[in-house]
Design a protein around this motif. Sequence first.
Motif, PDB file in Angstrom:
ATOM      1  N   ALA A 171      94.219  -8.319  -2.332  1.00 55.62           N
ATOM      2  CA  ALA A 171      93.912  -6.985  -1.803  1.00 55.62           C
ATOM      3  C   ALA A 171      94.558  -6.777  -0.432  1.00 55.62           C
ATOM      4  O   ALA A 171      94.699  -5.651   0.025  1.00 55.62           O
ATOM      5  N   GLY A 172      94.932  -7.880   0.226  1.00 53.83           N
ATOM      6  CA  GLY A 172      95.571  -7.795   1.539  1.00 53.83           C
ATOM      7  C   GLY A 172      94.684  -8.226   2.683  1.00 53.83           C
ATOM      8  O   GLY A 172      94.928  -7.882   3.837  1.00 53.83           O
ATOM      9  N   LYS A 173      93.636  -9.024   2.382  1.00 55.77           N
ATOM     10  CA  LYS A 173      92.684  -9.415   3.428  1.00 55.77           C
ATOM     11  C   LYS A 173      93.354 -10.245   4.519  1.00 55.77           C
ATOM     12  O   LYS A 173      93.113 -10.022   5.706  1.00 55.77           O
ATOM     13  N   SER A 174      94.157 -11.220   4.130  1.00 52.13           N
ATOM     14  CA  SER A 174      94.784 -12.087   5.139  1.00 52.13           C
ATOM     15  C   SER A 174      95.764 -11.304   6.000  1.00 52.13           C
ATOM     16  O   SER A 174      95.844 -11.501   7.219  1.00 52.13           O
ATOM     17  N   THR A 175      96.527 -10.397   5.384  1.00 52.36           N
ATOM     18  CA  THR A 175      97.458  -9.559   6.144  1.00 52.36           C
ATOM     19  C   THR A 175      96.694  -8.683   7.134  1.00 52.36           C
ATOM     20  O   THR A 175      97.088  -8.537   8.293  1.00 52.36           O
ATOM     21  N   LEU A 176      95.581  -8.096   6.676  1.00 53.35           N
ATOM     22  CA  LEU A 176      94.773  -7.259   7.565  1.00 53.35           C
ATOM     23  C   LEU A 176      94.182  -8.072   8.706  1.00 53.35           C
ATOM     24  O   LEU A 176      94.181  -7.636   9.864  1.00 53.35           O
ATOM     25  N   LEU A 177      93.680  -9.260   8.397  1.00 54.38           N
ATOM     26  CA  LEU A 177      93.109 -10.112   9.436  1.00 54.38           C
ATOM     27  C   LEU A 177      94.138 -10.411  10.515  1.00 54.38           C
ATOM     28  O   LEU A 177      93.847 -10.322  11.719  1.00 54.38           O
ATOM     29  N   ASN A 178      95.344 -10.765  10.119  1.00 49.54           N
ATOM     30  CA  ASN A 178      96.381 -11.072  11.094  1.00 49.54           C
ATOM     31  C   ASN A 178      96.709  -9.847  11.951  1.00 49.54           C
ATOM     32  O   ASN A 178      96.978  -9.966  13.153  1.00 49.54           O
ATOM     33  N   GLN A 179      96.690  -8.650  11.361  1.00 49.80           N
ATOM     34  CA  GLN A 179      96.927  -7.411  12.125  1.00 49.80           C
ATOM     35  C   GLN A 179      95.809  -7.171  13.131  1.00 49.80           C
ATOM     36  O   GLN A 179      96.048  -6.815  14.291  1.00 49.80           O
ATOM     37  N   LEU A 180      94.570  -7.353  12.692  1.00 47.25           N
ATOM     38  CA  LEU A 180      93.422  -7.102  13.561  1.00 47.25           C
ATOM     39  C   LEU A 180      93.400  -8.046  14.763  1.00 47.25           C
ATOM     40  O   LEU A 180      93.094  -7.649  15.887  1.00 47.25           O
ATOM     41  N   VAL A 181      93.726  -9.301  14.505  1.00 41.87           N
ATOM     42  CA  VAL A 181      93.693 -10.314  15.563  1.00 41.87           C
ATOM     43  C   VAL A 181      94.940 -10.224  16.442  1.00 41.87           C
ATOM     44  O   VAL A 181      94.908 -10.572  17.620  1.00 41.87           O
ATOM     45  N   GLY A 182      96.038  -9.756  15.849  1.00 38.98           N
ATOM     46  CA  GLY A 182      97.281  -9.664  16.594  1.00 38.98           C
ATOM     47  C   GLY A 182      98.073 -10.952  16.613  1.00 38.98           C
ATOM     48  O   GLY A 182      98.982 -11.136  17.409  1.00 38.98           O
ATOM     49  N   ALA A 183      97.728 -11.872  15.718  1.00 34.78           N
ATOM     50  CA  ALA A 183      98.438 -13.145  15.593  1.00 34.78           C
ATOM     51  C   ALA A 183      98.150 -13.709  14.220  1.00 34.78           C
ATOM     52  O   ALA A 183      97.202 -13.301  13.541  1.00 34.78           O
ATOM     53  N   LYS A 184      98.974 -14.649  13.800  1.00 33.61           N
ATOM     54  CA  LYS A 184      98.787 -15.225  12.476  1.00 33.61           C
ATOM     55  C   LYS A 184      97.681 -16.272  12.508  1.00 33.61           C
ATOM     56  O   LYS A 184      97.790 -17.294  13.159  1.00 33.61           O
ATOM     57  N   PHE A 232      86.139 -11.790  12.619  1.00 38.96           N
ATOM     58  CA  PHE A 232      86.411 -11.436  11.230  1.00 38.96           C
ATOM     59  C   PHE A 232      86.373 -12.683  10.360  1.00 38.96           C
ATOM     60  O   PHE A 232      86.983 -13.709  10.690  1.00 38.96           O
ATOM     61  N   VAL A 233      85.664 -12.587   9.262  1.00 40.78           N
ATOM     62  CA  VAL A 233      85.551 -13.698   8.326  1.00 40.78           C
ATOM     63  C   VAL A 233      86.417 -13.372   7.119  1.00 40.78           C
ATOM     64  O   VAL A 233      86.091 -12.486   6.319  1.00 40.78           O
ATOM     65  N   ASP A 234      87.559 -14.043   6.998  1.00 36.38           N
ATOM     66  CA  ASP A 234      88.472 -13.829   5.865  1.00 36.38           C
ATOM     67  C   ASP A 234      88.012 -14.727   4.726  1.00 36.38           C
ATOM     68  O   ASP A 234      88.178 -15.941   4.776  1.00 36.38           O
ATOM     69  N   THR A 235      87.411 -14.128   3.722  1.00 36.18           N
ATOM     70  CA  THR A 235      86.861 -14.907   2.610  1.00 36.18           C
ATOM     71  C   THR A 235      87.880 -15.023   1.482  1.00 36.18           C
ATOM     72  O   THR A 235      88.793 -14.200   1.367  1.00 36.18           O
ATOM     73  N   PRO A 236      87.725 -16.026   0.615  1.00 35.32           N
ATOM     74  CA  PRO A 236      88.570 -16.082  -0.582  1.00 35.32           C
ATOM     75  C   PRO A 236      88.378 -14.827  -1.426  1.00 35.32           C
ATOM     76  O   PRO A 236      87.302 -14.222  -1.432  1.00 35.32           O
ATOM     77  N   GLY A 237      89.432 -14.430  -2.135  1.00 33.58           N
ATOM     78  CA  GLY A 237      89.316 -13.296  -3.040  1.00 33.58           C
ATOM     79  C   GLY A 237      88.262 -13.559  -4.106  1.00 33.58           C
ATOM     80  O   GLY A 237      88.133 -14.686  -4.599  1.00 33.58           O
ATOM     81  N   ILE A 238      87.504 -12.532  -4.440  1.00 37.38           N
ATOM     82  CA  ILE A 238      86.447 -12.678  -5.435  1.00 37.38           C
ATOM     83  C   ILE A 238      86.995 -12.324  -6.809  1.00 37.38           C
ATOM     84  O   ILE A 238      87.582 -11.255  -6.999  1.00 37.38           O
ATOM     85  N   PHE A 239      86.809 -13.214  -7.760  1.00 39.71           N
ATOM     86  CA  PHE A 239      87.344 -13.036  -9.107  1.00 39.71           C
ATOM     87  C   PHE A 239      86.412 -13.727 -10.086  1.00 39.71           C
ATOM     88  O   PHE A 239      85.412 -14.319  -9.700  1.00 39.71           O
ATOM     89  N   ALA A 278      97.719  -2.453   5.906  1.00 40.37           N
ATOM     90  CA  ALA A 278      97.660  -3.733   6.609  1.00 40.37           C
ATOM     91  C   ALA A 278      99.058  -4.253   6.907  1.00 40.37           C
ATOM     92  O   ALA A 278      99.272  -4.958   7.893  1.00 40.37           O
ATOM     93  N   LEU A 279     100.028  -3.876   6.072  1.00 41.03           N
ATOM     94  CA  LEU A 279     101.381  -4.393   6.238  1.00 41.03           C
ATOM     95  C   LEU A 279     102.049  -3.853   7.493  1.00 41.03           C
ATOM     96  O   LEU A 279     102.662  -4.598   8.255  1.00 41.03           O
TER      97      LEU A 279
END
Length: 308
Positions: free
Chosen positions: A26-39, A67-74, A162-163
């Motif tokens: 869904a783009g959670k990790s990409t969004l997290l990196n944007q929010l924090v401003g670093a990878k 921010f808590v980046d959780t594993p994708g739910i499936f 997020a990109l």
Amino acid sequence: MGDDIDADPNAPTRAGFVALIGAPNAGKSTLLNQLVGAKVSIVSHKVQTTRAIMRGIAMAGRAQVIFVDTPGIFQPKRRLDRAMVDTAWGGAADADMVALLIDVKKGIDEDIAPIVERLRDLKRRKILILNKIDTVKRESLLALSADLNARVDFDATFMVSALNGSGVKDLLRHFSKTLPEGPWLYPEDQISDLPMRMLAAEITREKVFLRLHDELPYASTVETEQWKELKDGAVRIEQVIFVERESQRKIVLGKGGQTIRAISMASREELQGIMERPVHLFLFVKVRENWSDDPERYREMGLEYPRK
């Protein structure tokens, strides 16, 4: 990201946890990196790259947003899958707020529908984030937003990319105003709670995925086995890439060792950029059959080992 959010020096400090949940990719990790401003979280086109809970820390005015980046739910099929899904819902239940991230190109598909259903009964403040908004028409966005808000009582809805970062500042500003009042929970300059040894392993795992996503099955992991600080300020890191079969080991090594060298070079360059000092990285590939049934591997990844 949060540096240019206006801060009233007389305002109370705030701090709290926001769980990012959603379907794989869904783009959670990409969004997290944007929010924090670093990878702080690895990004890959291969689904389910985030395995354990990863916390990224952003300063927004007088607020510290964790921010808590959780594993994708499936729908879990294997023991490792069950551990990841349990971890994701556990992260949501423990947070002050839950942010559901939706890939608007996919909408409410078979992956997201059960998440929305379960989220309805979760007793937490809930935020809806529609991601990849530049890929669909405005009418579709509004219809999707209305549908989801009819199903779940969301406090607010945000539309982001997020990109490229579009809409992310508004999202961060919302969190900075709505989290509980209280002291900051981490030092002001800390961006992640992940130890460098684990972050280094995650970075190498990302390079493995990026290089071999068409050839290597999902069942591989990376562990940092040695970390030695050298007198000249450099660091020597030894890591092991675990695979389940000899045929997979040969894929990771590549012809004449070309693949493993390329992975090592890409990982070392990124680590040197993050750590701002020389890194001597040594990678080894080992076969460990059924590693995904080994409780020790789960502890290394920060996951609970499912007994059933």
